[in-house]
Enzyme design. Structure first.
Site, PDB file in Angstrom:
ATOM      1  N   GLY A  58      -0.805 -21.587  -6.386  1.00 22.63           N
ATOM      2  CA  GLY A  58      -0.482 -22.534  -7.442  1.00 22.63           C
ATOM      3  C   GLY A  58      -0.592 -21.891  -8.805  1.00 22.63           C
ATOM      4  O   GLY A  58      -1.167 -20.808  -8.961  1.00 22.63           O
ATOM      5  N   CYS A  59      -0.035 -22.551  -9.795  1.00 21.41           N
ATOM      6  CA  CYS A  59      -0.009 -21.980 -11.145  1.00 21.41           C
ATOM      7  C   CYS A  59      -1.402 -21.933 -11.759  1.00 21.41           C
ATOM      8  O   CYS A  59      -1.849 -20.883 -12.232  1.00 21.41           O
ATOM      9  CB  CYS A  59       0.950 -22.750 -12.036  1.00 21.41           C
ATOM     10  N   TYR A  60      -2.118 -23.064 -11.751  1.00 21.95           N
ATOM     11  CA  TYR A  60      -3.473 -23.048 -12.301  1.00 21.95           C
ATOM     12  C   TYR A  60      -4.367 -22.059 -11.555  1.00 21.95           C
ATOM     13  O   TYR A  60      -5.087 -21.273 -12.184  1.00 21.95           O
ATOM     14  CB  TYR A  60      -4.094 -24.442 -12.254  1.00 21.95           C
TER      15      TYR A  60
END
Lengths: 343, 343, 343, 343
Positions: free
Chosen positions: A153-155
């Site tokens: 995921g990005c985070y």
């Protein structure tokens, strides 16, 4: 160029990550896009959905048809919403295809945790052990040998890369890791929603899903692995009035005082073989614009006594999604890790 | 309206805080602006500097002339840069004027701390004891009796209001207070600067002055007062691509677990007489757009075990500067606290 | 204040114009809001729909109930979508209420033109003759005597005010009037829509409905009236990545050369009694920020031979909608024209 | 790759166009950047000036030193301010270097017009006849044979490409061409300036230099050439709160009615050999985001009777500056026209 190119498909081509993925793949020397698909009312040219592709990619985008896609391509990128991806991944794997899944469906090794955070039954638990968590800076060896990647995921990408070195070395009080993350709006996906309207977000700043974002268990899983003990971070995401970029400001306490120079050296050592992590000089801190449309993760560190503040910047749609997926493909296929990615 | 209005002067009228201050004062029922001044190359109409005032305020803006201003007005707002303000404040006080100083020059009670953080000799230390720190929610009693107010900084306003209630009650582990603050760009002032250019900040997000911003000692001073013991916070400011607003995400640990409902009740009790603090219901968190061009400070709280995350939102130029200055004037003059401020 | 306040209702309170209308009315000395309504799934506090109203307006917002609203209020603002407004306006008028309708339903005197441009049968044609087009700068005399106002559209307000003086004086080649208008995003309304998502509009600029926007016949109607002959303008609207504001750049040719000074004098004469039109000095041109959240229309003029370029700026939600509605109310009720509007 | 790469220098590397130029050249298969220079206080790494280049380009950026640069490179890009460029161009040409000048200094064939619009003596008039105006869609044949290119301005690129086909065919009333152009902020250059501060431009829209922008004579020159008769356009530039992109809305009148389909066919024919011009289907109009960081010029057309509205979109720093310079280099050097530019 006489060498035959790898045929790749982009499933979930109508979202922001899908769009960036196509952009990157169009410039990649080793691949050719042979199929784009996604949830559409009726088949439409991808260049009508995203006019930026006019004259550059002439494929029609239709709903997902696994047999047709499997016939057309040898490596499949899935940029679908979670819960949807696990409907298709098993079929592509069964068809002998290599798969890079950008959704969250195979990132968490514990299906129970998935079901708690995503509020849905996991229908493909048998494949969880086969999926490699595709953060190359931590798992390159497994990625190289894998044919099925769960793309981070990005985070988590920005958070894990910022914490991993000292956590792995056992320097950190792991009870008190705080991650204050700020993301551009594309992170919320491409869909009709009043909450995402320009006039609701422009000239506005807010936190959301405070300490209850579904990316938290992913961060916990990877940092726990790195530490060799269980970690639960405190995590607050925020929405920035910009399209792309995540800046993560990370706070932790060292078990004993360590100078900035020493810590920076540790980070550099840890990421020695990682072409896309840039450790900034002391006193310099990253800005999201400097990683815009790149696969870089920039990292800066501030030390005050035992208190450490790490700041990391990535492009949420690139290193946080599409370009990291291509980095994973490069490793799986034996291309150079930076192929098609060194802007 | 037969009652004579209070004559007020705005010194430092060419900055963003000065501009907002004029806007607010133009709509205030009890005052009339009789003088505007600031650093200018030559006298110019304020409506030429800020065309929004065309047809609404016809005064010329000239360089600061203390005798002329003292003759024209009875209460003086100074919205000057720090170090400059202390050149004029003593003269206005000597002339018997009431003063609300928006600069940092009289906020810190300890001149040594001022000199360390602002890198300049304090030339007016004798007046420090007379200045009341103008955060009405903490110091209303002194403000009411004062004729000289040191108006708080923008970051301190949002930070202190978010921490004061539980800190004052002794509930907080004061060693571990972290404030992650995000500000709109007007906070950086109105001046020619490459770093402030649109194209440098738009579609970008960054931290700056990490754990070394000059507003830190101001937060420390006030929270130490509230706690009755010395507090040093960790503080990271960030720049958001928007004009106005500060969101502060505050992290601390409770000495013992306390539920969100109980904590919210404590905040409501603490701010019972404060018309401009709004405590949001559990699960609701502030956004800067909801306090845009208002004097409100909105506060939301998330509790997970002993970990507390407080989010506060203010308009940096209003509650963080100009409207708080007017709130202070209202209290000093005995007008209703909300006069001219309830939008 | 012993005088009883006028009870007003805001129907269509959940949109951007409705929100600004409530903001303005809350600060208006002569009125009290007694009812807010709109299309909602279930009744909800207006301060939950728009948290900025927390502590300032405690009314519940329910679906439109004409008898209940008529009982609660004496003047009704309708900020509903076109086609919806004409379902309710007749009933409020029948109940003896004064009505200011912000929709397009009663602006066009010719129902046939309405039906062509809005693609719907006009179901209330009998009332068209009673509606006064509420542009006070052109129709103040009728507004003062009216109890039913069709409040102008946002684009027409900025366009008509920019053209009316020389068109009315017969100075303009009326075959060649071109209006190139640029609007902030709130003009598109408050609704879930992919096309309005932040990431679709931020860092982007585009034209839309080129020469076929439904506001064109409204401009044509009013300019034809001003000229005493039929006018059809060329009109291109654009979407600016900002929340509020319309800048209109207007091009026309003079029948004979006239200097800028003479033209400016004509504009000033034409708008002599109009407190909200500001004619800028020669060489000065308006910017939308200078009319932000005001009822002003700023106008600047450039003359090159017979070619004239007029630039006008308004706040699309204020002078282009909500504050103009209040200006109309002021005139209808005999309050000062600027009551509650002089920021 | 055994073939030796072309050595290129970027003079004026510290501006926005210089930065984009470096970005593009880093990905170009035929070149290597051997020198970067510009006006600096002291030599500094280009990766310190623009941290996005960290790890990608390690050259120091020093002040312009013609002999050193001439020794290092064979083709020189100059991205300097006008008036400054003509101080260096003659020396590079004398040294036998190929030159692509991005400034305005050699675009206007008539030095008198240059001196009128740029307010400065032209000190290099002897070279004006040697400079080829580098708009490949109009002048490819000359560019291919040239060693000195005057790279077009950003506004002229979008304006000329939108007008040239029907103007060249004699279809247009050339007395009445109006160009209403809207540019992102990078067009104003990279310099400290209050007028360019974020808070002055964000949430704001304005026109500037109305009918007196220095790019007008450049548009006139090229359209006059295309028409074979003298043309003076009406031109209004505007500033959009975004970083990059120009949308030009162009109004003209046809001598006789011609349908949209016929006009579109004419445009397609005119730009048949032009890989970077995309003519959109009837009813589709360009948006700046679809040409962001590309060398494309997208064109859409609306016809109403004899009135034509042409909308063009470019990236002001790419097709309006840096990538067009590379396109010119490609043509001069005999590389493929699209080398390094097909994203």
């Amino acid at each position: 160029m006489s060498k035959e190119k790898l045929k790749v498909a982009v499933v979930g081509a109508t979202g922001y990550a899908g769009c960036e993925l196509i952009k990157i793949l169009l410039g990649h020397p080793e691949v050719t896009i042979t199929s784009v698909s996604g949830k559409v009312e009726e088949a439409e040219k991808i260049s009508e959905i995203f006019p930026l592709f006019k004259g550059r990619l002439d494929l029609a985008c239709d709903n997902v048809d696994v047999p047709a896609i499997s016939k057309a391509a040898d490596l499949i990128f899935l940029a679908l919403p979670h819960k949807v991806s696990m409907l298709f991944v098993p079929e592509f794997l069964k068809a002998g295809k290599k798969v890079v899944d950008l959704s969250a469906d195979y990132r968490l090794k514990d299906a129970g945790i998935y079901e708690k955070w995503y509020g849905a039954k996991h229908t493909s638990t048998g494949l969880l052990k086969d999926a490699v968590y595709g953060l190359p800076e931590l798992h390159k060896k497994e990625i190289v040998k894998s044919k099925f990647i769960a793309n981070p995921g990005c985070y988590p990408t920005g958070s894990i890369l910022g914490c991993a070195p000292p956590v792995n070395k056992g320097l950190v009080d792991t009870e008190q890791i705080i991650i204050d993350a700020k993301s551009g709006v594309t992170g919320a996906g491409r869909a009709a929603s009043l909450a995402l309207n320009f006039a609701e977000l422009n000239e506005n700043f807010k936190a959301y899903k405070i300490n209850q974002h579904q990316h938290m268990p992913e961060i916990d899983q990877e940092l726990s692995n790195a530490a060799g003990s269980k970690i639960s971070v405190t995590f607050t995401p925020h929405l920035v009035p910009m399209n792309k970029g995540i800046l993560s400001t990370i706070y932790f306490t060292l078990k004993k005082e360590t100078g900035a120079a020493e810590l920076l050296a540790l980070y550099k050592q840890f990421y020695k073989g990682a072409p896309f992590v840039r450790i900034l000089d002391e006193g310099i801190f990253p800005e999201t614009k400097d990683v815009y449309s790149t696969n870089f993760c920039d990292i800066g560190i501030k030390v005050t006594g035992k208190r450490v503040i790490v700041v990391t910047a990535i492009d949420n749609l690139w290193k946080g999604a599409a370009s990291q997926a291509v980095q994973n493909m490069n490793l799986m296929m034996g291309y150079g890790e930076t192929a098609g990615l060194a802007l």
